[in-house]
Design an enzyme around this catalytic site. Structure first.
Site, mmCIF file in Angstrom:
data_model
loop_
_atom_site.group_PDB
_atom_site.id
_atom_site.type_symbol
_atom_site.label_atom_id
_atom_site.label_comp_id
_atom_site.label_asym_id
_atom_site.label_seq_id
_atom_site.Cartn_x
_atom_site.Cartn_y
_atom_site.Cartn_z
ATOM 1 N N THR A 49 59.068 -24.200 -0.900
ATOM 2 C CA THR A 49 58.133 -25.303 -0.664
ATOM 3 C C THR A 49 58.791 -26.444 0.102
ATOM 4 O OG1 THR A 49 56.965 -27.090 -1.832
ATOM 5 C CG2 THR A 49 58.793 -26.119 -2.986
ATOM 6 N N TYR B 54 59.332 -29.793 -10.121
ATOM 7 C CA TYR B 54 58.820 -28.632 -9.372
ATOM 8 C C TYR B 54 59.720 -28.345 -8.154
ATOM 9 C CZ TYR B 54 56.141 -26.069 -5.924
ATOM 10 O OH TYR B 54 55.767 -25.167 -4.954
#
Ligand code: UDP
Length: 329
Positions: free
Chosen positions: A118, A142
């Site tokens: 990501t 995250y």
């Protein structure tokens, strides 16, 4: 006989699109998914093995049964706010679970691995666009959980000769252009589906999280990339590893950013409906702007998005939503 690829998280949003892309390219995708967030009905191009990535015995069983030549890994929690509130969930699944998966793959001699990463690994960079050389400084659990796995992969590559590719997605969006699968998060937090819900009247309004950012219209800028283009990049990554390509991480975005207001305009164009909005406070942890420099992916993976212009992204998402008459979860 076609080559089998284990698609971990293959019942989810990006994983199910990857299964379709693999099938089109002549592979047999085997989805391995615990169905905690994925949907059995999204597994259409090969078998489904229900299991958790932390369950080594179940993984060993699925690997022995299907003997894949490669694996893709999409099974992760990906909600930034939740990761701040419950980091244990993120480190346990996204990091510890992935290490169990990697151990099972190595034991089964599966040596080609494509990892869902990501742009959150970059945190809030000072300069745009973001290249792979931009410093990695994630600002939430995250992003840190994804970066930790990337770092483990680098070490595994060096120590074990393990072949891996990490694909750092910017904002995955849109739906299968043939309408067979789409985005089905429960609850749905993402901008484009929520704007479509608001247009359709199943949400009273769309909250716009902040209009006082240092951007031209004050709303956040993101690089939206079509999920089918992302899926194709995964197939290209497997082929590249097959051909002896070196491990590495690549940004998958278009290089073009759109503000929240510009996305709302695109939704109004696609639906020919009004999107009622309500101004809301900034969402914690949202950087003002995230736009990719996808030059390396273009060279290494032949990444050339075909469906990632904002109007096509929104039109495919809208068609799929209309087809399934989706309600808010
Ligand atoms: N956003 C918004 N309203 C919503 C959902 C998202 O204004 O209901 C904004 C959000 O603050 C961000 C952008 O839209 O700037 C994209 O958010 P999304 O959750 O789709 O993806 P993210 O960038 O968090 O991965």
């Amino acid at each position: 006989m076609s080559s089998t690829v284990l698609v971990v998280g293959g019942a989810g949003y990006i994983g199910s699109h990857a299964c379709k892309a693999l099938s089109r390219a002549g592979y047999l995708p085997v989805a391995y998914d615990d169905l905690s967030l994925g949907h059995a009905h999204a597994v259409k191009w090969g078998p489904l093995e229900v299991g958790d990535i932390a369950d080594r015995a179940r993984l060993d069983e699925a690997l022995a049964k299907h003997r894949p030549v490669a694996a893709m890994h999409f099974a992760a929690f990906a909600a930034v706010g939740e990761s701040v509130a419950d980091p244990e969930k993120y480190y346990r699944n996204n990091v510890a679970g992935t290490l169990t998966l990697l151990a099972a793959l190595r034991a089964a001699k599966v040596n080609r691995f494509v990892f869902s990463s990501t742009c959150a690994v970059y945190g809030t960079p000072g300069t745009m666009p973001i290249a792979e050389t931009t410093p990695k400084a994630p600002v939430n659990p995250y992003g840190r959980s994804k970066l930790m796995v990337e770092q483990a992969l680098e070490d595994y590559g060096r120590a074990y000769g393990f072949g891996w590719t990490a694909l750092r997605y910017f904002n995955a969006a849109g739906a299968d252009p043939e309408g067979e699968i789409g985005e089905e998060h429960e609850p749905e937090t993402h901008l484009i589906p929520r704007a479509l819900f608001a247009a359709k009247g199943i949400l009273p309004y769309l909250d716009v999280f902040g209009d006082d950012y240092p951007t031209p219209d004050g709303t956040c800028i993101r690089d939206y990339v079509h999920v089918a283009d992302l899926a194709d990049a995964h197939v290209a990554a497997i082929k590249r590893l097959d051909a002896g390509g070196a491990p590495g991480a690549f940004n998958l975005g278009t290089g073009q950013g759109y503000s929240v207001r510009q996305v709302i305009d695109a939704v109004e164009r696609a639906t020919k409906l009004n999107v009622p909005i309500r101004m809301a406070a900034r969402r914690a942890g949202d950087p003002p702007e995230l736009v990719a420099n996808p030059a390396l992916a273009r060279v290494e993976l032949g990444f050339a998005p075909k469906l990632s212009d904002i109007d096509t992204i929104v039109a495919t998402a809208w068609r799929r939503m209309a087809a399934v008459n989706r309600q808010v979860g």
